[in-house]
Design an enzyme around this catalytic site. Structure first.
Site, PDB file in Angstrom:
ATOM      1  N   TYR A  98      -1.918 -33.660 114.899  1.00 42.00           N
ATOM      2  CA  TYR A  98      -1.327 -33.605 116.229  1.00 42.00           C
ATOM      3  C   TYR A  98      -0.169 -32.601 116.227  1.00 42.00           C
ATOM      4  CZ  TYR A  98       1.023 -35.417 120.410  1.00 42.00           C
ATOM      5  OH  TYR A  98       1.621 -35.547 121.629  1.00 42.00           O
ATOM      6  N   LYS A 195      -1.849 -44.067 123.532  1.00 39.99           N
ATOM      7  CA  LYS A 195      -3.232 -43.639 123.739  1.00 39.99           C
ATOM      8  C   LYS A 195      -4.129 -44.856 123.948  1.00 39.99           C
ATOM      9  CE  LYS A 195      -1.148 -39.775 123.000  1.00 39.99           C
ATOM     10  NZ  LYS A 195      -1.072 -39.143 121.693  1.00 39.99           N
TER      11      LYS A 195
HETATM   12  C1  LIG Z   1      -0.080 -38.631 120.821  1.00 34.52           C
HETATM   13  C2  LIG Z   1      -0.203 -38.609 119.374  1.00 34.52           C
HETATM   14  C3  LIG Z   1       0.927 -38.692 118.545  1.00 34.52           C
HETATM   15  C4  LIG Z   1       2.325 -38.773 119.108  1.00 34.52           C
HETATM   16  O1  LIG Z   1       2.499 -39.947 119.847  1.00 34.52           O
HETATM   17  P1  LIG Z   1       3.510 -40.075 121.103  1.00 34.52           P
HETATM   18  O2  LIG Z   1       3.290 -41.481 121.536  1.00 34.52           O
HETATM   19  O3  LIG Z   1       3.099 -39.053 122.115  1.00 34.52           O
HETATM   20  O4  LIG Z   1       4.876 -39.835 120.569  1.00 34.52           O
HETATM   21  C5  LIG Z   1       0.734 -38.685 117.173  1.00 34.52           C
HETATM   22  N1  LIG Z   1      -0.505 -38.592 116.642  1.00 34.52           N
HETATM   23  C6  LIG Z   1      -1.613 -38.511 117.407  1.00 34.52           C
HETATM   24  C7  LIG Z   1      -2.946 -38.397 116.754  1.00 34.52           C
HETATM   25  C8  LIG Z   1      -1.511 -38.515 118.784  1.00 34.52           C
HETATM   26  O5  LIG Z   1      -2.596 -38.408 119.553  1.00 34.52           O
END
Ligand SMILES: *Cc1c(COP(=O)(O)O)cnc(C)c1O
Length: 380
Positions: A98, A195
């Site tokens: 990410y 997510k």
């Molecule tokens: C979105 C995401 C993050 C970061 O998370 P946030 O809640 O946006 O801080 C880290 N790793 C993955 C794989 C992600 O999709």
């Protein structure tokens, strides 16, 4: 308790004072002590909070782990794990992570003396070869973002175990419905609960689950010291999302398979990366370690940047957005959106080509998602 029952019930007993079936939102900063030296389990919400505690227990149960620790975001969850280490320590990290994670490692944590080596972890030997005497952590992201590469967690955990180095997995894309890294030998599992876990684009949050008692105590210490905690209301909204996690993921998987096959057969698409397709280079590993593939896929348009832009502007149902893992279908063009700051040569080297599109397939009717992509691809 079986997995699907855990989604709905784990950690959640009726409220002892009122019988409320849903855990109350303890929207309070502080807790009154009955007498000097004795509290009722809580003193200050930065340290712990009853609503957050329910979420932490629920997530630990879902990941087959002993302890959950929740944070204000996925990024602060990653940060807390890195704060277990100190200047001079070295981390071996998957190369396709990410964007916010590599930005944190390269532009913030490197200033504090942590060192990172990025390797293509789909080949476990690359991880073994990158280990140095000062290596203190192996950090994997699988399936990865945005190339949807899959790492063999069992194989890499064995490498870590043999070398006495803990293995952490950012398992945001898979969710515990389809992949449980701790069961495969990993030591740490991390999620952006923003997510799939919360699932409705309603909060920003993160979580870490571990088995090791000492590591848990250290993470709790970091959590209460730094204070990057999620609010009781956000914890409550996340719990509400998780109650239907298993139902949503089944549909994400179903729609993901369907759209991946549709795109793979399309004349304007050069290739599709989705772990459920037989053409995926790590399909065999995914089939062995995962019980489903979720809704994250990426695909390569034949027409480069212009085609990517035309598709982004042509979709009507799929929403042009940088996030993922929610009930709504969302589409991103890394070359002009998430990775626009990465120099073109480096993008190419990492496989982030100009025609690459990332799609988070939602839980709408697959007919509608497919029809939207079909009409948008006509204009490409
Ligand atoms: C979105 C995401 C993050 C970061 O998370 P946030 O809640 O946006 O801080 C880290 N790793 C993955 C794989 C992600 O999709």
């Amino acid at each position: 308790m079986k997995f699907e029952t855990k989604c709905v019930r784990a950690g959640q007993a009726p409220d002892p004072t009122t019988g409320a079936i849903i855990p109350p939102i303890y929207q309070t900063a502080t807790f009154v002590l009955p007498e000097v030296g004795r509290d009722l389990g809580f003193d200050y919400t930065r340290s712990s909070n009853p609503t957050r505690q329910v979420l932490e227990d629920n997530l630990a149960a879902l990941e087959s782990g002993r302890h959950g620790v929740c944070f204000a975001s996925g990024m602060s969850a990653v940060d807390a794990v890195m704060k277990l280490f100190q200047a001079g320590d070295h981390v071996v990290c998957s190369d396709d992570v990410y964007g916010g994670v590599s930005r944190h490692f390269n532009q913030v944590l490197s200033k504090y003396g942590l060192q990172f080596t990025y390797v293509d972890s789909t080949e476990p030997q690359n991880v073994a070869d990158a280990i140095r005497p000062e290596t203190k952590l192996i950090w994997l992201e699988t399936p990865s973002n945005p190339l949807i590469k899959v790492t063999d967690i069992t194989a890499v955990s064995k490498i870590g175990n043999d070398a006495g180095i803990p293995v952490g997995v950012d398992s945001t894309f898979a969710t515990p419905v389809f992949l449980r890294p701790l069961e495969l030998g990993a030591d740490i599992v991390m999620h952006s609960t923003t997510k799939y876990l919360s699932g409705h684009n309603q909060i920003i949050g993160g979580a870490v689950v571990v088995n090791d008692e000492a590591m848990y105590e250290q993470l709790k210490f970091v959590q209460k010291t730094i204070g990057a905690v999620n609010s009781p209301f956000d914890a409550w909204l996340t719990l509400l999302g998780i109650k239907t996690l298993h139902l949503r993921m089944a549909r994400h998987h179903h729609n993901g398979m369907r759209i991946a096959r549709f795109l793979e057969a399309h004349a304007k698409v050069a290739r599709v990366s989705f772990p459920g397709l037989e053409s995926h280079p790590q399909h065999a590993i995914a089939a062995r370690e995962m019980s489903g593939y979720g809704g994250m896929l990426s695909f390569e348009l034949k027409g480069g940047i212009a085609a990517g832009k035309a598709l982004m502007n042509g979709v009507q149902l799929c929403q042009l957005a940088e996030s993922l893992g929610s009930v709504e279908s969302m589409i991103t063009h890394p070359a002009t959106m998430t990775h626009v700051d990465v120099p073109a040569a480096e993008r190419q080297a990492r496989g982030l080509t100009d025609g690459l599109v990332r799609l988070s397939v939602g839980v709408e009717d697959a007919d509608d998602i497919e029809a939207d992509l079909a009409q948008a691809l006509e204009g490409v």
